[in-house]
Structures are given as structure tokens and as C-alpha cells.
Motif scaffolding. Sequence first.
Motif, short mmCIF file in Angstrom:
data_model
loop_
_atom_site.label_atom_id
_atom_site.label_comp_id
_atom_site.label_asym_id
_atom_site.label_seq_id
_atom_site.Cartn_x
_atom_site.Cartn_y
_atom_site.Cartn_z
N THR A 171 0.83 -1.21 0.00
CA THR A 171 0.00 0.00 0.00
C THR A 171 0.86 1.25 0.00
OG1 THR A 171 -1.75 -1.18 1.19
CG2 THR A 171 -1.85 1.22 1.21
N GLU A 172 1.90 1.29 0.83
CA GLU A 172 2.77 2.46 0.88
C GLU A 172 3.47 2.70 -0.46
OE1 GLU A 172 5.44 1.91 4.15
OE2 GLU A 172 3.84 2.09 5.62
N GLU A 173 3.92 1.64 -1.10
CA GLU A 173 4.59 1.78 -2.40
C GLU A 173 3.62 2.25 -3.47
OE1 GLU A 173 7.46 -0.71 -5.42
OE2 GLU A 173 7.13 -1.48 -3.40
N VAL A 174 2.39 1.75 -3.44
CA VAL A 174 1.39 2.20 -4.41
C VAL A 174 1.10 3.68 -4.19
CG1 VAL A 174 -1.04 1.98 -5.12
CG2 VAL A 174 0.35 -0.07 -4.79
N ILE A 175 0.97 4.10 -2.94
CA ILE A 175 0.71 5.51 -2.64
C ILE A 175 1.83 6.38 -3.21
CG2 ILE A 175 0.63 7.21 -0.76
CD1 ILE A 175 -0.90 5.04 0.87
N ARG A 176 3.07 5.95 -3.06
CA ARG A 176 4.22 6.73 -3.55
C ARG A 176 4.28 6.78 -5.08
NH1 ARG A 176 6.95 4.15 0.76
NH2 ARG A 176 7.69 2.54 -0.64
N ASN A 177 3.86 5.72 -5.77
CA ASN A 177 4.08 5.61 -7.21
C ASN A 177 2.84 5.75 -8.08
OD1 ASN A 177 6.92 5.12 -6.99
ND2 ASN A 177 6.40 3.10 -6.22
N ALA A 178 1.68 5.79 -7.50
CA ALA A 178 0.45 5.85 -8.30
C ALA A 178 0.32 7.21 -8.97
CB ALA A 178 -0.77 5.59 -7.41
N GLY A 179 -0.24 7.21 -10.13
CA GLY A 179 -0.48 8.46 -10.85
C GLY A 179 -1.86 9.01 -10.58
N CYS A 180 -2.51 8.51 -9.54
CA CYS A 180 -3.85 8.96 -9.18
C CYS A 180 -3.99 8.93 -7.66
CB CYS A 180 -4.90 8.06 -9.83
SG CYS A 180 -4.86 6.35 -9.25
N ALA A 181 -5.15 9.29 -7.17
CA ALA A 181 -5.40 9.27 -5.73
C ALA A 181 -5.47 7.83 -5.22
CB ALA A 181 -6.71 9.99 -5.42
N VAL A 182 -5.00 7.62 -4.00
CA VAL A 182 -5.07 6.31 -3.37
C VAL A 182 -5.72 6.47 -2.01
CG1 VAL A 182 -3.76 4.32 -2.52
CG2 VAL A 182 -2.94 5.57 -4.52
N MET A 183 -6.76 5.67 -1.76
CA MET A 183 -7.41 5.68 -0.46
C MET A 183 -7.07 4.38 0.25
SD MET A 183 -11.38 6.32 0.70
CE MET A 183 -12.08 5.10 -0.34
N SER A 184 -6.49 4.50 1.44
CA SER A 184 -6.09 3.36 2.23
C SER A 184 -7.06 3.21 3.39
CB SER A 184 -4.67 3.61 2.75
OG SER A 184 -4.31 2.64 3.68
N VAL A 185 -7.65 2.01 3.54
CA VAL A 185 -8.63 1.78 4.60
C VAL A 185 -8.16 0.63 5.48
CG1 VAL A 185 -10.59 2.68 3.32
CG2 VAL A 185 -10.00 0.28 3.10
N LYS A 186 -8.43 0.72 6.77
CA LYS A 186 -8.09 -0.36 7.69
C LYS A 186 -9.22 -1.38 7.71
CE LYS A 186 -4.95 1.87 10.85
NZ LYS A 186 -4.64 2.12 12.24
N PRO A 187 -8.87 -2.65 7.85
CA PRO A 187 -9.92 -3.69 7.88
C PRO A 187 -10.75 -3.62 9.13
CG PRO A 187 -7.74 -4.68 8.17
CD PRO A 187 -7.55 -3.22 7.94
#
Length: 64
Positions: A48-64
Motif C-alpha cells: 500500500t505504501e509503495e502504491v501511494i508513492r508511485n500511483a499516478g492517481c489518488a489512493v485511499m487506504s482503509v483499515k480492515p
Amino acid sequence: MKIRKKHLVGMQPAIEITKYAKKNKFDLIVMNAHNKGNLERFFLGSVTEEVIRNAGCAVMSVKP
């Protein structure tokens, strides 16, 4: 609004996710974030952290 769900397979999950999102021009990626300790995160990293750093769009991270 169209919502899609896709299962990706690869050796480097964060790279596969970001490539797929860029190829399909995503506006938002929603991901589950696990609660890892600092030591575990240091050695294993976090997809998730790597996707947040490298994504070209918004990333929403949710806890289970």
C-alpha cells in the motif's frame, strides 16, 4: 460512475497495481492497509505504501 474490481498476479504487487491503474487511467485506487509493526515494515515493506508513492492517481487506504 463505473466501479471495477480486478485481481492482479505478479512478483511485485505494487508495480503491477500502479501499471494497471496508469494503463486504464484510474482516478482512484482503494486498498486495504494492514497494521504492521515498524520492524516488519522495514524488512518486508508495504504494498500500500509503495502504491501511494508511485500511483499516478489518488489512493485511499482503509483499515480492515
